[in-house]
Design a protein around this motif. Structure first.
Motif, PDB file in Angstrom:
ATOM      1  N   GLN A 193       6.930  12.926   3.002  1.00  0.00           N
ATOM      2  CA  GLN A 193       8.122  12.222   3.463  1.00  0.00           C
ATOM      3  C   GLN A 193       8.536  11.191   2.418  1.00  0.00           C
ATOM      4  N   PRO A 194       9.826  10.897   2.331  1.00  0.00           N
ATOM      5  CA  PRO A 194      10.243   9.769   1.494  1.00  0.00           C
ATOM      6  C   PRO A 194       9.593   8.489   2.005  1.00  0.00           C
ATOM      7  N   VAL A 195       9.129   7.665   1.102  1.00  0.00           N
ATOM      8  CA  VAL A 195       8.411   6.462   1.519  1.00  0.00           C
ATOM      9  C   VAL A 195       9.317   5.535   2.333  1.00  0.00           C
ATOM     10  N   THR A 196      10.620   5.580   2.080  1.00  0.00           N
ATOM     11  CA  THR A 196      11.552   4.775   2.884  1.00  0.00           C
ATOM     12  C   THR A 196      11.459   5.146   4.356  1.00  0.00           C
ATOM     13  N   ILE A 208      12.298   3.335  -6.474  1.00  0.00           N
ATOM     14  CA  ILE A 208      10.984   3.791  -5.978  1.00  0.00           C
ATOM     15  C   ILE A 208      11.039   4.129  -4.493  1.00  0.00           C
ATOM     16  N   LEU A 209      12.090   3.691  -3.792  1.00  0.00           N
ATOM     17  CA  LEU A 209      12.207   4.038  -2.380  1.00  0.00           C
ATOM     18  C   LEU A 209      12.515   5.514  -2.177  1.00  0.00           C
ATOM     19  N   ASP A 210      12.888   6.208  -3.252  1.00  0.00           N
ATOM     20  CA  ASP A 210      13.089   7.656  -3.180  1.00  0.00           C
ATOM     21  C   ASP A 210      11.795   8.422  -3.433  1.00  0.00           C
ATOM     22  N   ALA A 211      10.723   7.711  -3.773  1.00  0.00           N
ATOM     23  CA  ALA A 211       9.446   8.376  -4.032  1.00  0.00           C
ATOM     24  C   ALA A 211       8.922   9.038  -2.766  1.00  0.00           C
ATOM     25  N   THR A 212       8.162  10.093  -2.938  1.00  0.00           N
ATOM     26  CA  THR A 212       7.610  10.853  -1.809  1.00  0.00           C
ATOM     27  C   THR A 212       6.184  10.411  -1.541  1.00  0.00           C
ATOM     28  N   LEU A 213       5.884  10.209  -0.276  1.00  0.00           N
ATOM     29  CA  LEU A 213       4.533   9.824   0.118  1.00  0.00           C
ATOM     30  C   LEU A 213       3.746  11.073   0.466  1.00  0.00           C
ATOM     31  N   ILE A 262       0.841  -1.211   0.000  1.00  0.00           N
ATOM     32  CA  ILE A 262       0.000   0.000   0.000  1.00  0.00           C
ATOM     33  C   ILE A 262       0.866   1.248   0.000  1.00  0.00           C
ATOM     34  N   ARG A 263       1.877   1.283   0.868  1.00  0.00           N
ATOM     35  CA  ARG A 263       2.731   2.473   0.953  1.00  0.00           C
ATOM     36  C   ARG A 263       3.519   2.694  -0.340  1.00  0.00           C
ATOM     37  N   LEU A 264       4.157   1.643  -0.852  1.00  0.00           N
ATOM     38  CA  LEU A 264       4.977   1.798  -2.049  1.00  0.00           C
ATOM     39  C   LEU A 264       4.133   2.164  -3.264  1.00  0.00           C
ATOM     40  N   ALA A 265       3.000   1.503  -3.418  1.00  0.00           N
ATOM     41  CA  ALA A 265       2.144   1.786  -4.573  1.00  0.00           C
ATOM     42  C   ALA A 265       1.598   3.203  -4.523  1.00  0.00           C
ATOM     43  N   THR A 266       1.261   3.676  -3.327  1.00  0.00           N
ATOM     44  CA  THR A 266       0.744   5.040  -3.188  1.00  0.00           C
ATOM     45  C   THR A 266       1.827   6.065  -3.492  1.00  0.00           C
ATOM     46  N   ALA A 267       3.023   5.849  -2.955  1.00  0.00           N
ATOM     47  CA  ALA A 267       4.115   6.805  -3.164  1.00  0.00           C
ATOM     48  C   ALA A 267       4.567   6.823  -4.616  1.00  0.00           C
ATOM     49  N   ALA A 268       4.537   5.656  -5.259  1.00  0.00           N
ATOM     50  CA  ALA A 268       5.087   5.554  -6.616  1.00  0.00           C
ATOM     51  C   ALA A 268       4.076   5.888  -7.696  1.00  0.00           C
ATOM     52  N   ALA A 269       2.855   6.267  -7.303  1.00  0.00           N
ATOM     53  CA  ALA A 269       1.808   6.483  -8.301  1.00  0.00           C
ATOM     54  C   ALA A 269       2.186   7.542  -9.323  1.00  0.00           C
ATOM     55  N   LEU A 284      15.068  -2.004   2.133  1.00  0.00           N
ATOM     56  CA  LEU A 284      14.871  -0.717   2.801  1.00  0.00           C
ATOM     57  C   LEU A 284      16.117  -0.322   3.596  1.00  0.00           C
ATOM     58  N   LEU A 285      16.680  -1.287   4.311  1.00  0.00           N
ATOM     59  CA  LEU A 285      17.846  -1.003   5.154  1.00  0.00           C
ATOM     60  C   LEU A 285      19.090  -0.745   4.315  1.00  0.00           C
ATOM     61  N   VAL A 286      19.271  -1.511   3.237  1.00  0.00           N
ATOM     62  CA  VAL A 286      20.407  -1.290   2.344  1.00  0.00           C
ATOM     63  C   VAL A 286      20.332   0.108   1.731  1.00  0.00           C
ATOM     64  N   HIS A 287      19.130   0.485   1.339  1.00  0.00           N
ATOM     65  CA  HIS A 287      18.923   1.819   0.754  1.00  0.00           C
ATOM     66  C   HIS A 287      19.270   2.905   1.779  1.00  0.00           C
ATOM     67  N   ARG A 288      18.849   2.692   3.026  1.00  0.00           N
ATOM     68  CA  ARG A 288      19.167   3.666   4.075  1.00  0.00           C
ATOM     69  C   ARG A 288      20.660   3.706   4.345  1.00  0.00           C
ATOM     70  N   LEU A 289      21.319   2.533   4.355  1.00  0.00           N
ATOM     71  CA  LEU A 289      22.751   2.477   4.628  1.00  0.00           C
ATOM     72  C   LEU A 289      23.528   3.298   3.606  1.00  0.00           C
TER      73      LEU A 289
END
Length: 713
Positions: free
Chosen positions: A443-446, A429-434, A409-416, A531-536
Motif C-alpha cells: 500500500q502507499p505509505v500515505t 516520499i509519501l508516494d513510497a510503497t509500504l 517508522i512507517r516513512l523510513a520503512t517505506a522509503a528505504a 499527509l492530508l494536503v497530499h491526499r487532497l
C-alpha cells in the motif's frame, strides 16, 4: 528499537516502571516508588506517539516476574460479551472478569490469585439475567466459578480463609432453584443466594464482606443490604450502574490486596500487581479510571499499579470535574524517575478533582539524533537493491514526521528503497510503497498512515453520523488557516447534511484526540497536514479538488473585511489561496504594486502570502527564485517574482533550502533596497535577518507548527 524511540530509560532495571512495580525486568527486587496512596499513571500523547507500543513493552518485559496484565479498552469484545445479558453484564464487568481470569492463571512467584470478594458482587448481579429462571441464573453464575476455585498453585492460607464457603453456598442455592420460575429480576434467587452465602461464611469472611459491601451507598454497614442495592443499581443503569461497577472494581482490587497481606502474602508475593489499560480514553477505559481515582480520592488504598493511555495532554476532560484543566503532576522520560509524588490538595479537607490523583508521563517526540538513528537503522535493515539517497530521505522523514515515532517508522520503512530526486519536495516520499512482511498487499505509505492515525483513532466523541466523512473533512480542512476559513469549507462540503460539524466542534475533537493546535493553521500538526494536503491533491484528476477548495476560499475573501484571524487582512488571505491555485502572476502584480512606501508591512504580508503548501506536479520554485525562468516585466516586478518564490520555498519547509537559498534571499532583498521607490532602503536589515534564518533552516514566519518542529530538532 526501544532505545531509538526513547523508551529504554523507562524500561531498564532501575527505570521508572521497575521502581513502580517493585521488580526489575530480570526479577530483581527494587524499592517501590510512592505509596500507600498510589497515583494512576497516564501515558499522554496523540496518535502515533507510541503509547500502546510502550504499554506492550512494559507487559512483555515485566509480566514474567510480576503479575502484570494488559486490557485493550477499545476492543469491542467486552461489549459483545455483555450483549446477550444486558441486565447482568456490562462492558466494564466483562473487562474486570477478564482481568481476574488472567490473574487467576498467574504462575509466577506467589502463585495464582482468587477473587471471593469480587465473585460475591458478580453473583448478585447475575440474578438480573433475562428469562427469570433458576437455570438461567445458574448458567450465569457458573461463568464466574473459576475465580473462587482454588488453583493448583495457591498462596499460603488462601483455602483456610474462605473454606470454599462461597462456592458451596452458590452451588447449594442453584440446586434448589434449578428449574423454578423466579419472578421479576430474580428477586427470590437474590434472597436465597444472600441467605445461603452468609449462612456458610466464616466470621472472618463475613467481616470482609461487611467491610466492603457494608460501605455501599445506602447499606448502613449491612453487607446484605449493600449487595442487594448493588444488584438493583446495576439493573437500573446510568449513574447507578456506574456506582455498582465501581464497587466491583474495588472488590477486585481488595482481593489482590488481600493476597499480599498476612504471613502468606509477605512470604510468597513480590512487587506490585499491575493493570495496563490501552486506549483508556475510550468510554470503557474512562469508567475504569474514574472508578479507581474516585476510590483513592475517598481514601481507599491498594497496591495495584494502574497505567493507562490518554490522547489529551491534560489526561482527559473527565479528570477536571468540568472546570478548566489545571496543571497535573507530569514528567518526561528525559527527566529520569520522579522520586516523589503526593496528591495535590488546595486546602485542608478538599477532595479536589480526579486529576489530583494522576501522574502524567508525556510521551516524547523523537529528538533529531534519535530520529536520524532510527531512520538510518530502519533503512539499513529494510534496504533492498537500488536503495539510494539515504541522507535526503532521512531529512524528508525528519521533516514530514515531526518526530512522531510511529510516523518515523512507517516513512523510513517505506522509503528505504524509494528513489527520490535531489530537487524533489519532501512529500514525494509519501508516494513510497509500504511492503508488509506478513505478505499482505502493498500500500502507499500515505494510505497506511491515514488509516492508522485517523481512521483507526477516530475522536471518541465524534457522532456516528460523521464517521464516514471525518477523513474527507480533515482532508479539505488541510488548506484552512483559522476557524472562519474552516467554516467556509465545512459549510460547502457538508451541504445537504442535516447534522453538520462546525469549525469549533472539529477543533475540540482534534484536541480531544491529541492533535496540537496552531494559530496560523487549522490542522495544527505539520506532519498530519502534509499527509492530508497530499491526499487532497490526489483526490481528483490533476488536483481538481485542491484547486476547488482554494478557489472557494479565494473568492470568499475577495473584498471581505479583516476578520482578525490568521492574516493581517482579508486581501492577504485571499492572495495566499490565489497563489497556490494558479494565480502566481496576479499575486506578483499585487505585491509589486503595494511595495512602495510600506516595506515593513509589505514584508509581513509577503510572509503570510507565501506560507502555503505547493501543489503537486513539477516544482520550479528554485529555478524561478534564481532567475532561471523567463519572466516579463519591469525590474521591480521581476525581482518581486523571484523573491516571492524564494520565500515560498523557505516557508513551506518541505524542501531543503540552506545556504544556497539564504544567499538568494539576501541578494534579492538587497537588490530591491537599491531600487528607486519610497522606503527601499529599509529592506537592508530584512535581507540580513531573513538570510540568517534561512541558512539555519529556521522559519521566516514563526507559528506553533514551526515552533514544534524546532523543539524536536
Amino acid at each position: 528499537m526501544y532505545e531509538a524511540l526513547g523508551f529504554e530509560k523507562l524500561l531498564d532495571a532501575d527505570g521508572f516502571f521497575a521502581r513502580l512495580l517493585g521488580r526489575s525486568p530480570s526479577g530483581a527486587d527494587r524499592k517501590p516508588l510512592y505509596g500507600p496512596d498510589l497515583p494512576v499513571v497516564l501515558l499522554t500523547g496523540g496518535p502515533g506517539m507510541g503509547k500502546g507500543r510502550l504499554l506492550r513493552a512494559v507487559h512483555d518485559r515485566f509480566a514474567r516476574h510480576v503479575p502484570v496484565i494488559r486490557l485493550d479498552c477499545a476492543s469491542p469484545v467486552y461489549a459483545d460479551r455483555a450483549g446477550p445479558e444486558p441486565g447482568a453484564r456490562s462492558a466494564v464487568t466483562e473487562a474486570l472478569v477478564e482481568a481476574a481470569l488472567l490473574l487467576h492463571t498467574w504462575r509466577g512467584t506467589g502463585g495464582a490469585f482468587t477473587f471471593p470478594r469480587f465473585f460475591a458482587g458478580l453473583a448478585v448481579i447475575a440474578t438480573g439475567v433475562a428469562g427469570g429462571t433458576g437455570e438461567a441464573i445458574r448458567t450465569e453464575v457458573e461463568r464466574y466459578e473459576e475465580l473462587i476455585q482454588q488453583p493448583r498453585l495457591r498462596g499460603l492460607g488462601a483455602r483456610d480463609f474462605w473454606r470454599g464457603a462461597l462456592l458451596g453456598a452458590v452451588r447449594k442455592m442453584l440446586e434448589v432453584l434449578a428449574g423454578q420460575t423466579l419472578g421479576p429480576y430474580g428477586a427470590a434467587a437474590l434472597t436465597a443466594l444472600l441467605d445461603a452465602l452468609f449462612e456458610r461464611l466464616t466470621p472472618r469472611g463475613e467481616a470482609e464482606l461487611t467491610r466492603i459491601y457494608g460501605e455501599y451507598p445506602g447499606a448502613a454497614g449491612q453487607p446484605k443490604h449493600g449487595l442487594r442495592r448493588l444488584a438493583a443499581d446495576f439493573r437500573t443503569g446510568g449513574e447507578r450502574r456506574e456506582d455498582a461497577e465501581r464497587f466491583l472494581f474495588r472488590a477486585l482490587r481488595e482481593d489482590l490486596e488481600a493476597a499480599y497481606v498476612g504471613l502468606g502474602g509477605w512470604l510468597g508475593r513480590v512487587g506490585r500487581p499491575g493493570l495496563l489499560l490501552d486506549h483508556a480514553e475510550e468510554p470503557l477505559g474512562e469508567r475504569l479510571l474514574r472508578a479507581v481515582l474516585t476510590d483513592r480520592r475517598d481514601g481507599q488504598r491498594d497496591r495495584v499499579v494502574i497505567v493507562g493511555t490518554a490522547r489529551r495532554a491534560d489526561g482527559g476532560a473527565f479528570l477536571h470535574g468540568g472546570l478548566p484543566p489545571r496543571e497535573v503532576a507530569a514528567f518526561r522520560p528525559a527527566d529520569g524517575v520522579p522520586a516523589t509524588w503526593s496528591r495535590r490538595r488546595d486546602r485542608e479537607g478538599d477532595r479536589g478533582p480526579l486529576s489530583a490523583g494522576v501522574l502524567i508521563l508525556r510521551m516524547p517526540f523523537l529528538s533529531g539524533d534519535q530520529l536520524r538513528r532510527a531512520t538510518e537503522q530502519i533503512q539499513l535493515d529494510a534496504e533492498r537493491e537500488g536503495g539510494a539517497h539515504r541522507r535526503r530521505i532521512t531529512a524528508a522523514v525528519a521533516q514530514l514526521s515531526g518526530g512522531r515515532p510511529h510516523t518515523v517508522i512507517r516513512l523510513a520503512t517505506a522509503a528505504a528503497d524509494h528513489r527520490m530526486d535531489t530537487d524533489a519536495n519532501d512529500r514525494a516520499i509519501l508516494d513510497a510503497t509500504l511492503h508488509h512482511p506478513d505478505g499482505t498487499p502493498e500500500q502507499p505509505v500515505t494510505d497506511v498512515l491515514l488509516q492508522e492515525l485517523i481512521l483507526d483513532q477516530l475522536p471518541v466523541r465524534l457522532p456516528d453520523e460523521h464517521h464516514d466523512q471525518w477523513l474527507d473533512l480533515l482532508t479539505h480542512l488541510s488548506v484552512a488557516h483559522d476557524p472562519e476559513c474552516a467554516d467556509v469549507l465545512l459549510r460547502h462540503h457538508q451541504a445537504g447534511r442535516v447534522l453538520r460539524l462546525t469549525a469549533d466542534e472539529v477543533a475540540r475533537l482534534l484536541n480531544d484526540t491529541g492533535w496540537p493546535s496552531c494559530k496560523r493553521h487549522f490542522i495544527g500538526d505539520f506532519g498530519l497536514r502534509q499527509l492530508l494536503v497530499h491526499r487532497l491533491y490526489g483526490l481528483e484528476r490533476d488536483g481538481a479538488a485542491w484547486y476547488a477548495d482554494h478557489h472557494l476560499l479565494r473568492d470568499h475573501y475577495a473584498g471581505s473585511e479583516p476578520s482578525g484571524g490568521a492574516f493581517h487582512s482579508a486581501t492577504t488571505h485571499q492572495m495566499n489561496h490565489h497563489l497556490v491555485s494558479g494565480g502566481v502572476d496576479d499575486v506578483v502584480r499585487h505585491l509589486a504594486a503595494t511595495l512602495p512606501g510600506r516595506p515593513r508591512q509589505w514584508c509581513e504580508e509577503l510572509l503570510e502570502i507565501a506560507q502555503a503548501p505547493y501543489p503537486g506536479g513539477a516544482d520550479e520554485r528554485r529555478k524561478r527564485a534564481q532567475g532561471l525562468v523567463r519572466v516579463d516585466g519591469q525590474p521591480l516586478r521581476r525581482t518581486v517574482d523571484q523573491l516571492l518564490h524564494a520565500v515560498w520555498l523557505c516557508e513551506e519547509r518541505t524542501r531543503p533550502t540552506g545556504g544556497e537559498m539564504a544567499r538568494t534571499l539576501e541578494q534579492l532583498l538587497r537588490q530591491l533596497s537599491t531600487m528607486d521607490f519610497d522606503g527601499a532602503g529599509e529592506l537592508g536589515p530584512t535581507a540580513t535577518e531573513w538570510s540568517q534564518l534561512a541558512a539555519n533552516e529556521q522559519p521566516l514566519l514563526r507559528c506553533d507548527c514551526t515552533d514544534q518542529l524546532g523543539r524536536r530538532r
